[in-house]
Write an enzyme that holds these catalytic residues in place. Structure first.
Site, short mmCIF file in Angstrom:
data_model
loop_
_atom_site.label_atom_id
_atom_site.label_comp_id
_atom_site.label_asym_id
_atom_site.label_seq_id
_atom_site.Cartn_x
_atom_site.Cartn_y
_atom_site.Cartn_z
N ARG A 116 2.31 14.71 12.98
CA ARG A 116 2.50 14.27 11.68
C ARG A 116 2.75 15.61 10.80
NH1 ARG A 116 -0.26 9.09 9.44
NH2 ARG A 116 1.88 8.89 8.02
N CYS A 160 -3.10 13.32 12.77
CA CYS A 160 -4.09 11.95 12.78
C CYS A 160 -3.84 11.12 13.95
CB CYS A 160 -3.81 11.01 11.61
SG CYS A 160 -2.33 10.06 11.85
N LYS A 193 0.71 -1.21 0.07
CA LYS A 193 0.10 0.19 0.13
C LYS A 193 0.85 1.26 -0.04
CE LYS A 193 -1.51 1.68 3.98
NZ LYS A 193 -1.53 3.03 4.62
#
Ligand code: EPZ
Length: 426
Positions: A123, A118, A22
């Site tokens: 981040r 998140c 992914k």
């Protein structure tokens, strides 16, 4: 919302195919924006996240053909019709932010929402933006959007990252391939996904050297051309199933898993008394259900260190180890949210800041659980497989973001796992 029901206790036996990664596929999809000619990706994982990225690319003018039978996606960005990635798209999936670099490099400008924090941490994207500034872009933040412009094109630059960032390394590469002149990325991330991106960009006609080392050198080219590339096998999916076999006992061939991409994960498995060896085109993982896992201490680090994306899965395994394990999370500041959920199954875990102490128990007992991110959710599936009785994992949409056919792959190895689909309203 769908849920997964697991009746634990069965050792896993059989073979599991490992699909494309992914976290590589998402950046390779963004690379399609760099060329007016088509990019074909084989071994493409069919996930909520990669579908979402395809939708975003479509909204920017990219023609998408997804051939499910051959696991191939064809992306053709003959013309870019929009250079804007709105808040709703970037908020739902952070990797959407990666369209900024390619749009800026090809079109000379782009407006992309800041991703925000998140569940696992703040981040920030400061390193990404500094890299673009070093390449001559004007960057402004307005109303939550990054407005980037380099109307005369990006220029090659020497960029030394203050610490290792996978995303910033990839994003700088995605922009530098079309910059004028040479770019050197120092203290670059060395993850296999970086090498995969470099291989794909080179197949498109870019000139990238040194990917997989901490210094990447890129000679800018005027345009990129059509290419076909096979997405690298997902080392996180590989590790997830390896920890599942370790937790339940059993013997499973992980088809397509790459030994050289295991890094420190292999050391942790072996120290826990799990056998893991290269076999043919894959990896065989074995543990006798009669013996107990040994306790292991580890900390997460950039590749080739132990990946943060497997920390939760390793913790699930260590919940049933013989002894006490210490885990230090050094990449993200809030990545132990699975610990209280694992405790619902009887795990004994204490968390102090970025360290967790797991005191192994002889058995876990099933319970309803839920998690707030992808890797945490799959750690609960692993714990459920190892537990006695029934575990119900809620919020399965997290799993669907990053694991394709999870239940089917586990069921094929003897696990009792079923998805309970929520009825659509009549
Ligand atoms: C990638 O995130 C992965 N995501 C993450 O996987 C993975 O956990 C992470 O790399 C580390 O391996 C994708 O590839 C889509 P980083 P990324 O930049 O690139 C800080 C999953 O479950 N940082 O290497 O965002 C950052 O906050 C996901 O699949 C800055 O401070 O990770 C973190 O503490 C979760 N400023 C550290 O660096 C920046 O500009 C490393 O993050 C960039 C990062």
């Amino acid at each position: 919302m769908d849920r997964i029901a697991i009746t634990g206790g069965a050792p896993l036996q059989g073979a599991i195919p490992i699909y494309g990664a992914k976290n590589s596929a998402l950046k390779l999809q963004a690379a399609a924006l760099l060329s007016a000619e088509p990019l074909m990706l084989e071994n493409m994982p069919d996930l909520a996240d990669t579908r979402f990225m395809a939708q975003l690319l479509k909204s920017l003018g990219v023609e998408i053909t997804w051939i499910k039978e051959t696991r191939t996606i064809r992306m053709h960005a003959a013309e870019i019709s929009s250079t804007i990635a709105p808040y709703d798209q970037v908020r739902k999936m952070r990797a959407s932010f990666n369209v900024l670099g390619p749009l800026l490099a090809r079109m000379g400008h782009a407006t992309v929402s800041l991703p925000g924090g998140c569940a696992i941490g703040a981040r920030p994207v400061d390193l990404h933006l500094k890299a673009f500034e070093a390449m001559g872009a004007d960057i402004h933040i307005e109303q939550g959007y990054v407005k980037a412009a380099a109307l005369r094109g990006l220029k090659g630059a020497e960029i030394e990252f203050p610490f290792v960032s996978v995303g910033a390394t990839e994003h700088a590469m995605l922009a530098a391939v079309l910059a004028k002149g040479d770019t050197v990325l120092k203290n670059a991330a060395r993850e296999p996904e970086i090498e995969d991106l470099a291989d794909c960009l080179n197949a498109m006609g870019a000139k990238v050297e040194g990917a997989g080392t901490s210094e990447i050198r890129i000679k800018g080219v005027d345009a990129l051309k059509s290419a076909k590339h096979k997405v690298v096998a997902d080392r996180i999916e590989t590790g997830t199933f390896a920890f599942a076999v370790a937790a339940t006992g059993g013997n499973v061939l992980l088809e397509g898993g790459r030994f050289e991409h295991l890094g420190a994960m292999m050391k942790v498995l072996r120290a826990a008394d799990v056998t893991i060896e290269a076999e043919g085109r894959g990896l065989r993982v074995q543990r006798s259900p009669r013996s107990r896992i040994k306790a292991v201490d580890f900390e997460t680090e950039p590749f080739p260190g132990f990946p943060t994306d497997l920390q939760a899965q390793a913790m699930a395994m260590l919940c049933v180890a013989d002894g006490q394990s210490r885990i230090k999370e050094t990449i993200f500041e809030n990545r132990f949210m699975h610990a209280p959920e694992l405790a619902r199954l009887g795990a004994q875990i204490t968390v102090h800041g970025n360290e967790a102490v797991v005191t192994g128990v002889p058995k876990l007992v099933g319970a309803p659980v839920m998690a707030t991110d992808l890797r945490a959710s799959v750690s609960l599936v692993i714990a459920g497989l190892a537990a006695e009785g029934e575990t119900i994992v809620n919020r399965v949409y997290h799993l669907d973001r990053g694991f394709e056919n999870l239940e089917a792959k586990l069921a094929a190895c003897g696990a009792q796992v079923t998805r309970m689909r929520e009825m659509e309203p009549a």
